[in-house]
Scaffold this motif. Structure first.
Motif, PDB file in Angstrom:
ATOM      1  N   ALA A 217       7.542  -3.012   5.967  1.00 11.60           N
ATOM      2  CA  ALA A 217       6.420  -2.095   5.733  1.00 11.60           C
ATOM      3  C   ALA A 217       5.462  -2.203   6.917  1.00 11.60           C
ATOM      4  O   ALA A 217       5.372  -3.260   7.551  1.00 11.60           O
ATOM      5  N   TYR A 240       7.620   5.518   4.903  1.00 13.42           N
ATOM      6  CA  TYR A 240       7.698   5.341   3.452  1.00 13.42           C
ATOM      7  C   TYR A 240       9.088   5.759   3.012  1.00 13.42           C
ATOM      8  O   TYR A 240       9.610   6.780   3.422  1.00 13.42           O
ATOM      9  N   THR A 253       8.810   1.323  -0.605  1.00 12.92           N
ATOM     10  CA  THR A 253       7.908   0.890   0.466  1.00 12.92           C
ATOM     11  C   THR A 253       6.997   2.051   0.838  1.00 12.92           C
ATOM     12  O   THR A 253       7.468   3.153   1.133  1.00 12.92           O
ATOM     13  N   LEU A 254       5.688   1.792   0.793  1.00 13.94           N
ATOM     14  CA  LEU A 254       4.698   2.813   1.147  1.00 13.94           C
ATOM     15  C   LEU A 254       4.026   2.431   2.450  1.00 13.94           C
ATOM     16  O   LEU A 254       4.116   1.290   2.910  1.00 13.94           O
ATOM     17  N   ASN A 255       3.344   3.407   3.040  1.00 18.37           N
ATOM     18  CA  ASN A 255       2.646   3.170   4.303  1.00 18.37           C
ATOM     19  C   ASN A 255       1.157   3.403   4.091  1.00 18.37           C
ATOM     20  O   ASN A 255       0.707   4.551   3.975  1.00 18.37           O
ATOM     21  N   SER A 256       0.390   2.305   4.030  1.00 13.83           N
ATOM     22  CA  SER A 256      -1.053   2.436   3.824  1.00 13.83           C
ATOM     23  C   SER A 256      -1.779   2.773   5.125  1.00 13.83           C
ATOM     24  O   SER A 256      -2.998   2.927   5.122  1.00 13.83           O
ATOM     25  N   THR A 260      -2.550   8.324   2.723  1.00 14.77           N
ATOM     26  CA  THR A 260      -1.915   7.874   1.477  1.00 14.77           C
ATOM     27  C   THR A 260      -1.808   9.036   0.496  1.00 14.77           C
ATOM     28  O   THR A 260      -1.025   8.972  -0.452  1.00 14.77           O
ATOM     29  N   THR A 284       6.751  -1.628  -5.898  1.00 14.46           N
ATOM     30  CA  THR A 284       6.312  -1.037  -4.638  1.00 14.46           C
ATOM     31  C   THR A 284       5.768  -2.144  -3.736  1.00 14.46           C
ATOM     32  O   THR A 284       5.320  -3.195  -4.218  1.00 14.46           O
ATOM     33  N   TYR A 286       3.370  -2.353   0.058  1.00  6.28           N
ATOM     34  CA  TYR A 286       2.625  -1.706   1.137  1.00  6.28           C
ATOM     35  C   TYR A 286       1.628  -2.727   1.644  1.00  6.28           C
ATOM     36  O   TYR A 286       1.491  -3.830   1.069  1.00  6.28           O
TER      37      TYR A 286
END
Ligand SMILES: [Fe+2]
Length: 410
Positions: A217, A240, A253-256, A260, A284, A286
């Motif tokens: 991430a 993401y 997996t997120l991208n902060s 968002t 999740t 991030y």
């Protein structure tokens, strides 16, 4: 000189023919010419059937391939060409190579050897994710950016944890992969720092040559082009993505570090809506925490938390704060047993900050502390057990979550 050259040729040929031979688990491989170094395996697509095998070379070279086949088989080697290029990073010269393996078999060990021109790496192996239900564990950590000695110690501990997880008949403790929640290095545009991180990452390789797949991430310190080059993403990728680890665990997996809201939130809504129907566990990860133990909440608090709660995400893995925390279950901004639990916040090689345990979401049964650590998340039947393991092996926190949905095939 002639006999010497012949003997080199003999051994090179032998090594080429006998990929199976005993492997050497080497850490801190020198960056010289086209000698493969900084080896790693990345899971950013279906890990039961695909994996990216990556490495670096100091010189550009011409031909970069991976030889691979099922471990301990006498199959002929398959060859996969790598996507190669120069890492962006000013004057520091280093080249990446990503061999994208596909059509692999699930739960299968593959031995791999990276070949750059006439140089070859030791023989390593990695194991693909399962396609049927079985108990297993993964690791989660973050923030390895500013204390290289600690980073190396944590990486060494990870290798030991992985090796000992396979030292017994218990399937549940088998560590399949490492999710890293971002802030690998201090300044994401500096390739010399990435190169140090990449060499240190070799320390996660097991003594028998086992490569631990990485699920990356992006953190706020990982700005710039090298991140996608290091982890094999397309040039403008927004980082993401979601993967299934076995049929029961969906790992998102997120991208902060980009918007968002908007496209990412829309994608997340669609992803969670679909995967809630098909998976027992939704997790999740991030970088920037939404229920932080030290800092102020990230933008995900508005964009993502309503979706986590709507679709009953089972566990959220955060980083960035440089501490240890586990929140109470949270729904609608309050402690609620039906809510979502958040853990974090990064201790793979950064000085630790003092948490603010007076925050309502860190009250018992939540917790907060500090110390270098890694989380072990174990999925067995309808229970997810989490352990926060400190450097040295002491377990600082242990918790469990009960599945909201049933495992698929039990
Ligand atoms: Fe951060």
């Amino acid at each position: 000189m002639k006999p010497l050259r012949n003997s080199h040729l003999f051994f090179a040929t032998l090594a080429g023919l006998c990929l199976l031979g005993s492997s050497l688990a080497v850490a801190d491989a020198p960056l010289e010419g086209t000698k493969p170094a900084q080896w790693r395996v990345l899971w950013t697509d279906d890990p039961a059937t695909t994996a990216t095998v990556s490495w670096s070379t100091a010189a550009r070279g011409e031909n970069h391939t991976v030889r691979y086949r099922k471990r301990n088989s006498d199959e002929q080697n398959s060859i996969q060409l790598a996507d190669s290029g120069r890492y962006t990073g000013g004057e520091f010269e280093l080249y990446y190579h990503h061999a994208r393996l596909s059509e692999l078999e699930p739960s299968t060990a593959y031995e791999v050897q990276m070949v750059s021109d006439s140089e070859q790496s030791p023989v390593f192996y990695f194991v693909t994710a399962p396609a049927t239900t079985r108990p297993f564990s993964i690791l989660h950590g973050g923030d390895s950016r500013s204390d290289q000695d600690a980073r190396r110690r944590v990486n060494t501990m990870i290798a030991e944890m992985v090796a000992s997880s396979y030292d017994n008949d218990d399937e549940a403790d088998d560590i399949l992969a490492l999710a890293h929640g971002g802030d690998y290095i201090v300044s994401g545009t500096k390739m010399d720092l990435w190169s140090m991180w990449l060499s240190d990452h070799e320390l996660t390789t097991g003594p028998d040559g086992r490569l631990l797949p990485l699920i990356p991430a992006r953190g706020n310190h990982d700005k710039g082009k090298p991140f996608n080059e290091v982890f094999g993403f397309p040039e403008d990728d927004l980082n993401y993505y979601s993967i299934s680890i076995g049929p029961d665990v969906r790992f998102v997996t997120l991208n902060s570090e980009t918007s968002t809201a908007g496209d990412q939130a829309q994608w997340l809504a669609e992803e969670l809506s679909q995967s809630r129907k098909s998976h027992c566990w939704l997790l999740t990860q991030y970088h920037r925490p939404v229920y932080p133990a030290v800092k102020e909440p990230g933008a995900g608090l508005k964009s993502w938390v309503p979706l986590f709660e709507k679709f009953n995400v089972d566990l959220v893995c955060e980083a960035d704060g440089h501490n240890i925390k586990r929140t109470v279950p949270i729904r609608n901004g309050k402690h609620d047993e039906t809510g979502v639990v958040y853990i974090g916040e990064g201790g793979m090689g950064v000085p630790q900050r003092t948490p603010k345990p007076e925050r309502w979401f860190l009250q018992e049964p939540g917790m907060a502390d500090q110390g270098h650590h890694i989380f072990v998340l174990t999925f067995q039947d309808a229970t997810l057990t989490g352990k926060c393991v400190l450097e040295g092996g002491k377990v600082r926190d242990e918790f469990s979550r009960t599945a909201r949905a049933q495992p698929l095939t039990q």
